[in-house]
Motif scaffolding. Structure first.
Motif, PDB file in Angstrom:
ATOM      1  N   LEU A 117       0.827  -1.210   0.000  1.00 34.58           N
ATOM      2  CA  LEU A 117       0.000   0.000   0.000  1.00 34.58           C
ATOM      3  C   LEU A 117       0.859   1.257   0.000  1.00 34.58           C
ATOM      4  O   LEU A 117       0.555   2.233  -0.710  1.00 34.58           O
ATOM      5  N   MET A 118       1.940   1.268   0.796  1.00 30.40           N
ATOM      6  CA  MET A 118       2.818   2.439   0.820  1.00 30.40           C
ATOM      7  C   MET A 118       3.505   2.646  -0.522  1.00 30.40           C
ATOM      8  O   MET A 118       3.658   3.784  -0.992  1.00 30.40           O
ATOM      9  N   ALA A 121       1.117   4.301  -2.989  1.00 29.62           N
ATOM     10  CA  ALA A 121       0.426   5.503  -2.506  1.00 29.62           C
ATOM     11  C   ALA A 121       0.553   6.650  -3.507  1.00 29.62           C
ATOM     12  O   ALA A 121       1.613   6.863  -4.100  1.00 29.62           O
ATOM     13  N   THR A 122      -0.540   7.390  -3.694  1.00 26.84           N
ATOM     14  CA  THR A 122      -0.554   8.514  -4.648  1.00 26.84           C
ATOM     15  C   THR A 122      -0.714   9.862  -3.961  1.00 26.84           C
ATOM     16  O   THR A 122      -0.556  10.900  -4.604  1.00 26.84           O
ATOM     17  N   ASN A 123      -1.039   9.844  -2.666  1.00 26.25           N
ATOM     18  CA  ASN A 123      -1.195  11.104  -1.948  1.00 26.25           C
ATOM     19  C   ASN A 123      -0.948  10.868  -0.454  1.00 26.25           C
ATOM     20  O   ASN A 123      -0.700   9.730  -0.017  1.00 26.25           O
ATOM     21  N   SER A 125      -2.979  10.947   2.186  1.00 27.74           N
ATOM     22  CA  SER A 125      -3.964  10.102   2.862  1.00 27.74           C
ATOM     23  C   SER A 125      -3.736   8.621   2.559  1.00 27.74           C
ATOM     24  O   SER A 125      -3.803   7.761   3.456  1.00 27.74           O
ATOM     25  N   PHE A 126      -3.466   8.308   1.296  1.00 28.20           N
ATOM     26  CA  PHE A 126      -3.205   6.929   0.886  1.00 28.20           C
ATOM     27  C   PHE A 126      -1.956   6.403   1.608  1.00 28.20           C
ATOM     28  O   PHE A 126      -1.938   5.279   2.122  1.00 28.20           O
ATOM     29  N   LEU A 127      -0.933   7.241   1.650  1.00 27.10           N
ATOM     30  CA  LEU A 127       0.306   6.840   2.326  1.00 27.10           C
ATOM     31  C   LEU A 127       0.071   6.608   3.815  1.00 27.10           C
ATOM     32  O   LEU A 127       0.623   5.665   4.407  1.00 27.10           O
ATOM     33  N   PHE A 129      -2.673   5.560   5.192  1.00 27.75           N
ATOM     34  CA  PHE A 129      -3.371   4.285   5.371  1.00 27.75           C
ATOM     35  C   PHE A 129      -2.385   3.118   5.285  1.00 27.75           C
ATOM     36  O   PHE A 129      -2.459   2.158   6.065  1.00 27.75           O
ATOM     37  N   GLY A 130      -1.460   3.199   4.327  1.00 25.59           N
ATOM     38  CA  GLY A 130      -0.431   2.170   4.221  1.00 25.59           C
ATOM     39  C   GLY A 130       0.426   2.109   5.470  1.00 25.59           C
ATOM     40  O   GLY A 130       0.808   1.019   5.929  1.00 25.59           O
ATOM     41  N   ARG A 131       0.735   3.268   6.040  1.00 27.25           N
ATOM     42  CA  ARG A 131       1.516   3.307   7.285  1.00 27.25           C
ATOM     43  C   ARG A 131       0.744   2.655   8.428  1.00 27.25           C
ATOM     44  O   ARG A 131       1.325   2.005   9.295  1.00 27.25           O
ATOM     45  N   ARG A 193       9.007   5.007  -3.923  1.00 28.46           N
ATOM     46  CA  ARG A 193       8.042   3.914  -3.977  1.00 28.46           C
ATOM     47  C   ARG A 193       8.746   2.555  -3.920  1.00 28.46           C
ATOM     48  O   ARG A 193       8.277   1.621  -3.249  1.00 28.46           O
TER      49      ARG A 193
END
Length: 536
Positions: A117-118, A121-123, A125-127, A129-131, A193
């Motif tokens: 997920l990390m 990640a494209t932004n 918030s996405f990053l 969530f992966g964290r 990435r």
């Protein structure tokens, strides 16, 4: 002519004593199977170490690519520690229900998903969530790996084997630094990435490998599976006698009669963690309270000494020390990781030879000196209008010396000590609390360090860490008894008297010496009687 073979026996047919009978017993060899299991379990700690190491270099590329502020970078760096609290608290109860081994597999699977997920990640918030997902996996692995290792290890090498999680955290940090330098030449949008996404590979491999390990013998006994526990202890103990004694101690702790020889029994004491929080926090005995203070204190003070802040912000610290090139900063960071890993490996060979206290007090004493000098050096650079080369070199050397002193004692002893002092039924949940305090403190410092050094200067921040290290030395000297060579079931006797623990230690030592003397007298008396009978 006398039969030479007959001379080897007394008139009663018993073998006669020879000079070799008086030789001291040979020291048993290290148990290779136990070492292999400890290595495999502790490899999960690489995941956390890799994340810390890789974020130190990836943060600048993420900031450039996603156009993030310093505050957002602080949050990304430190938030994983808070997310890992979820995994830390869940790991204790989960491991009591499904076992230590499957909990480690679950942790690897969760981190695998988080790393992917990390990487995609494209932004912001996405990053984040992966964290979160990766943090849950890290927190879970961080609790269970040292618990599993300490429960599997024989007493003679428990310190050596239980220090492996800290060793592999440092190897993970080093791999993260190397990954930063390796992928830094790629375009910015791809480099970070790959740095983060590559962490999914070792987690998948570990999940498969860990399925080949045995379950913790202490967990098996708590479930009433004595036959399986005996087979595991036979494989992981130095001698058959030690395996028998370890099984007897665990059975006693679990409330199972020592004479019980059934393969499967019904356990009357709690075996799935019920009521443990009550015994730990609400109505603890003096011994358990002392143990909890010691475990929480050593983890809290370890993080407050600033070690993970230095690991996470190494490139920034080297930049403020005078290294301006980003390539040189990353190379210096790799050297930092090599020093940290090398000294942690050295420490593993001394834990069972010279003890936990000596290493811990020596380590923290060295940290106090290096942190104090580093504070002065960074303050000088901060107030100097021109670059002073010798001060820059001194600060870089002091950073390396600081991490060397930390790695030789404070780093590995923290995990070894806290994983071995809790009673059997409280061990997993107790480690959950200690690790939760560690990760919360680490996260708080990581998320505020940039703001902290901007408010009180970088030199002031390290003066603060110097004061914490001084408090830590006093706390360890007064409150932490030596546990080297003690069985896990006997260690609890050392605690409960707080600053007066030395009296309990003296009683245990005297009892141990008396038992050894009785055994020696018994053996010597038997040999003497045998010689007299054979010569009459």
């Amino acid at each position: 002519m006398a039969d030479p073979k007959g001379e080897q026996y007394s008139i009663f047919g018993e073998p006669r004593a020879t000079i070799t009978d008086f030789d001291p017993p040979k020291k048993p060899k290290k148990n290779v199977f136990a070492i292999a299991c400890a290595v495999l379990a502790s490899l999960t700690s690489i995941l956390l170490g890799y994340d810390f190491g890789v974020m130190s270099g990836a943060a600048s590329f993420i900031q450039e690519d996603l156009k993030l502020s310093d505050v957002q970078i602080e949050i990304i760096n430190g938030i994983l520690c808070f997310y890992s609290l979820v995994g830390s608290f869940a790991a204790g109860r989960t491991s009591d229900w499904i076992g230590r081994r499957y909990t480690i597999v679950l942790a690897c699977a969760i981190f695998f998903a988080g790393a992917l997920l990390m990487g995609f990640a494209t932004n912001f918030s996405f990053l984040m969530f992966g964290r979160f997902v990766a943090g849950v996996g890290c927190g879970c692995a961080l609790v269970i790996a040292p618990v599993y290792t300490s429960e599997l290890s024989p007493a003679s090498s428990r310190g050596f084997l239980a220090s492996f999680p800290e060793v592999f955290i440092n190897i993970g940090i080093l791999l993260g630094y190397v990954s930063n330098y390796s992928f830094s030449k790629l375009p910015t949008r791809l480099g970070w990435r790959f740095m983060l996404g590559v962490g999914a590979i070792p987690s998948a491999m570990l999940a498969v490998g860990i399925l080949s390990m045995p379950e913790s013998p202490r967990w098996l006994v708590m479930q009433g599976r004595l036959g399986e526990a005996k087979r595991v202890l036979d494989k992981t103990s130095d001698t058959p006698e030690e395996a028998r004694l370890r099984l007897a101690d665990i059975k006693q702790a679990a409330g199972i009669p020592e004479a019980c020889a059934d393969d499967v029994v019904r356990v009357t004491k709690r075996s799935h963690g019920e009521g443990v929080w009550k015994d730990l926090l609400l109505h603890p005995t003096p011994s358990v309270r002392h143990i909890l203070i010691a475990a929480v204190g050593i983890h809290f003070l370890q993080q407050m000494s600033g070690i993970n802040v230095v690991v996470l912000y190494t490139p920034r610290i080297f930049k403020m020390a005078g290294i301006k090139s980003s390539d040189h900063q990353l190379l210096a960071t790799v050297a930092f990781g090599l020093v940290k890993t090398s000294f942690i490996l050295v420490a593993t060979f001394f834990l069972d030879r010279i003890g936990r206290r000596v290493l811990l007090l020596s380590s923290v004493g060295g940290m106090i000196v290096t942190l104090g000098c580093l504070s002065l050096g960074l303050t000088f650079i901060d107030h100097s209008r021109e670059k002073v080369t010798w001060v820059t070199i001194m600060c870089i050397v002091l950073v390396f010396a600081y991490v060397a002193f930390f790695s030789i004692g404070f780093g590995p002893v923290t995990w070894v000590y806290s994983s071995e002092i809790f009673p059997l039924k409280l061990r997993a949940q107790g480690m959950s609390i200690a690790v939760a305090v560690s990760t919360f403190t680490n996260g708080t410092l990581s998320m505020t360090f940039i703001s902290l050094y901007k408010a009180i200067t970088i030199g002031g921040a390290f003066f603060l860490f110097t004061g914490v290290a001084t408090v830590a030395w006093v706390f360890f000297y007064t409150m932490l008894p030596e546990t080297r060579g003690r069985t896990l079931e006997d260690i609890e006797v050392l605690f409960g008297k707080y600053c007066k623990w030395r009296s309990a230690n003296a009683i245990l030592t005297k009892t141990s010496e008396d038992d050894k003397n009785k055994e020696v007298v018994h053996v010597e008396g038997s040999i003497k009687d045998q010689i007299q009978l054979g010569t009459k």
